[in-house]
Scaffold this active site. Structure first.
Site, PDB file in Angstrom:
ATOM      1  N   LYS A  67       0.854  -1.196   0.000  1.00  0.00           N
ATOM      2  CA  LYS A  67       0.000   0.000   0.000  1.00  0.00           C
ATOM      3  C   LYS A  67       0.889   1.245   0.000  1.00  0.00           C
ATOM      4  CE  LYS A  67      -3.877   1.783   2.842  1.00  0.00           C
ATOM      5  NZ  LYS A  67      -4.661   1.517   4.073  1.00  0.00           N
ATOM      6  N   SER A 142      -9.555   1.397   3.154  1.00  0.00           N
ATOM      7  CA  SER A 142      -8.745   2.207   2.265  1.00  0.00           C
ATOM      8  C   SER A 142      -7.702   1.404   1.479  1.00  0.00           C
ATOM      9  CB  SER A 142      -8.030   3.307   3.052  1.00  0.00           C
ATOM     10  OG  SER A 142      -7.143   2.758   3.989  1.00  0.00           O
ATOM     11  N   SER A 166      -9.493  -0.875   7.322  1.00  0.00           N
ATOM     12  CA  SER A 166      -8.994  -0.658   5.958  1.00  0.00           C
ATOM     13  C   SER A 166      -8.397  -1.863   5.266  1.00  0.00           C
ATOM     14  CB  SER A 166      -7.965   0.464   5.951  1.00  0.00           C
ATOM     15  OG  SER A 166      -8.643   1.684   5.891  1.00  0.00           O
TER      16      SER A 166
HETATM   17  N1  GLN Z   1     -13.192   3.455   6.937  1.00  0.00           N
HETATM   18  C1  GLN Z   1     -12.197   3.790   7.913  1.00  0.00           C
HETATM   19  C2  GLN Z   1     -11.944   5.278   7.887  1.00  0.00           C
HETATM   20  O1  GLN Z   1     -12.349   5.871   6.957  1.00  0.00           O
HETATM   21  C3  GLN Z   1     -10.973   3.007   7.618  1.00  0.00           C
HETATM   22  C4  GLN Z   1      -9.695   3.635   8.046  1.00  0.00           C
HETATM   23  C5  GLN Z   1      -8.507   2.752   8.019  1.00  0.00           C
HETATM   24  O2  GLN Z   1      -8.551   1.631   8.515  1.00  0.00           O
HETATM   25  N2  GLN Z   1      -7.386   3.305   7.553  1.00  0.00           N
HETATM   26  O3  GLN Z   1     -11.374   5.837   8.767  1.00  0.00           O
END
Ligand code: GLN
Length: 526
Positions: A67, A142, A166
């Site tokens: 990532k 994400s 995420s």
């Molecule tokens: N959906 C979560 C957010 O928007 C996921 C964040 C993450 O795990 N980086 O904060």
């Protein structure tokens, strides 16, 4: 070691990547060895535990993707942001160095919601990633690029980060495995911070044995990250346990989604009754967003039946404090984000404006032009909840809820220490080995009209963010395909019990192999 790729792989890669856009940058077919050059780090990075031969073959000589918020020397480290679009990383994250040492090769950096903020990859400022199962839908987020790349068979596994879901959300949208390890089990050195107390490096993988091997290679304490640590001696081993045998039969707590949605609705009524109409309304909308889509409900039932068919004992559990999970998560995450993102001032790194009046103006202009709307929203929210005189109302309250959620889970799961001492049994008998929960209330959603409104997307983090608030490991895995799209569920366990989760899911996968999208070809052994 050079990668040896089958002759028909590169055209396969190109045709998928054109459709799904998983990568921000990749080096397949681009350099003599088709790979990045691993960092010769010398002695700084701690040794990984030795892997059994068959496990090490699941990493050695094979490519992986990372990532784009995790540092790999010489590669981009954009974090999906315009501000860092041109940044090349000068160093490599500990987790990546450990995999390189085990013979893995980074072949690219994957797309993400800017700084990991989102559930679709659509808040990336750089590109859009499509779901391999239906390209009109999102890959989840994400870590959407990582999940899409694995689902399409472009890499056998990919690293992601999980702050509130995420890794698990995109894994279940794309029909692959997603592991969020125990807080501190893997070094965060080299992971660009969003909300440091909640997050960690996780991974998306094609099979459970691969997931186990990659986790084993990455985990362990690192002097470069003071929050990282080795698994305690009481933790179940990753290799050599009794999975699949009678001793491998577990007690699995089931957290029915209806219970949580009902608890939120009750809280909504209570707030409204207490005269806080705005808070009541928000909770009401959150209760609606937590309701499971019919196909997800079906998949969840299938998971229950199959797990019990495999010999595990299922018991109902209730974690009442979860109803405040999302507000607590967003309060803590945005507070930490507002502090963590303060370093992006375009002076040390980041794109600078052409002209500025003075240093303050330079920083203002760089951040104004460099950050996207979601990032700005979260920085504002974070500074709001931390503003002087109001910490008690928001931030400290969220921290208290966080402790409540952790204690609630510990009641059922115990802690590494309590299990060691015999522990205290949960209501209904013995401790649970794992807790089964939905991952996300919907399958991969579409865009525009077919999309999920921003508020509902945040409320939908309910099922994932609690593992981050409690610091527990969670493993999302696909249970099937409903209406053409994959459905995932997740299992949570006590801290440092990734071995238990992997045992349960490996046994499950042996009987119910994971699905693949149309056009998928298996290039990776294992
Ligand atoms: N959906 C979560 C957010 O928007 C996921 C964040 C993450 O795990 N980086 O904060």
């Amino acid at each position: 070691m050079a990668l040896s790729l089958p002759g028909d792989f590169l055209p396969y890669f190109d045709s998928w990547e054109k459709k799904i856009g998983a990568f921000i940058e990749y080096r397949y077919g681009k350099s003599p060895e088709d790979t990045g050059v691993p960092e010769s780090s010398g002695g700084g990075v701690p040794e990984s535990e030795p892997l059994p031969g068959e496990a090490s073959a699941l990493i050695k000589g094979l490519p992986f993707a990372v990532k784009d918020n995790i540092a790999v020397k010489g590669f981009s480290l954009s974090c999906g942001s315009k501000l860092l679009e041109k940044l090349r990383s000068p160093y490599t994250a500990t987790a990546v160095q450990k995999l390189e040492r085990a013979g893995g090769r980074v072949i690219g950096k994957t797309n993400l919601d800017e700084f990991g903020m989102g559930s679709s990859t659509d808040s990336s400022a750089l590109k859009q990633t499509n779901n391999p199962w239906d390209q009109s839908r999102v890959a989840g987020g994400s870590s959407g690029g990582s999940a899409a790349a694995v689902a399409a068979g472009l890499v056998p596994y990919a690293l992601g980060s999980d702050t509130g879901g995420s890794v698990r959300c995109p894994a279940s949208f794309c029909g692959v495995l997603g592991l969020k390890p125990t807080y501190g089990a893997i070094s965060r050195y080299g992971l660009v911070a969003y909300a440091s107390s909640l997050e960690g490096i996780g991974l998306v993988a094609d099979t459970t044995p691969r997931c186990r091997a990659v986790f084993a290679a990455m985990r362990g304490g690192d002097p470069m990250d003071q929050t990282s640590r080795d698994a305690p001696p009481s933790a179940p081993p990753l290799y050599g346990s009794a999975a699949g045998s009678a001793a491998g039969r577990k007690v699995i707590g089931v957290l029915p989604a209806e219970t949580i949605a009902k608890a939120i609705a009750a809280a909504a009524a209570q707030e409204a009754g207490a005269g806080d109409a705005a808070e009541g309304k928000a909770l009401e909308a959150a209760a609606a967003a937590a309701e499971l889509e019919e196909e997800i409900r079906k998949g969840f039932e299938t998971a229950k039946e199959r797990l019990s068919g495999l010999g595990h004992t299922l018991v109902d559990v209730d974690v009442p404090s979860l109803k405040y999970g999302v507000p607590a998560y967003y309060t803590i995450a945005t507070a930490e984000a507002s502090a963590n993102l303060a370093r992006f001032d375009s002076i040390r790194y980041g794109r600078r404006p052409d002209w500025a009046e003075n240093p303050d103006d330079l920083i203002d202009k760089a951040r104004e032009a460099g950050f996207g709307a979601e990032v700005k929203l979260r920085i504002l929210l974070g500074t709001f909840v931390l503003r002087s005189g109001f910490q008690d109302r928001y931030y400290l309250r969220a921290q208290r809820i966080r402790v409540g959620i952790r204690r609630n889970f510990e009641l059922y799961l115990g802690t590494p220490e309590s299990t060691e001492n015999g522990g205290e049994a949960a209501p209904g008998g013995r401790l649970c080995d794992a807790i089964l929960m939905p991952v996300f209330p919907t399958r991969a959603f579409g865009r525009g009209e077919a999309g999920l409104p921003p508020f509902a997307q945040k409320a939908a983090d309910l099922y994932t963010c609690c593992a981050n608030l409690a610091g527990l490991p969670a493993l999302a895995f696909p249970v099937g395909v409903e209406g053409g799209l994959p459905v995932g569920v997740q299992l949570l366990a006590r801290a440092f019990s990734e071995g238990t989760l992997l045992d349960i899911v490996e046994q499950y996968e042996a009987k119910y192999p994971f699905p693949h999208p149309e056009g998928y070809k298996a290039f990776w052994r294992g």
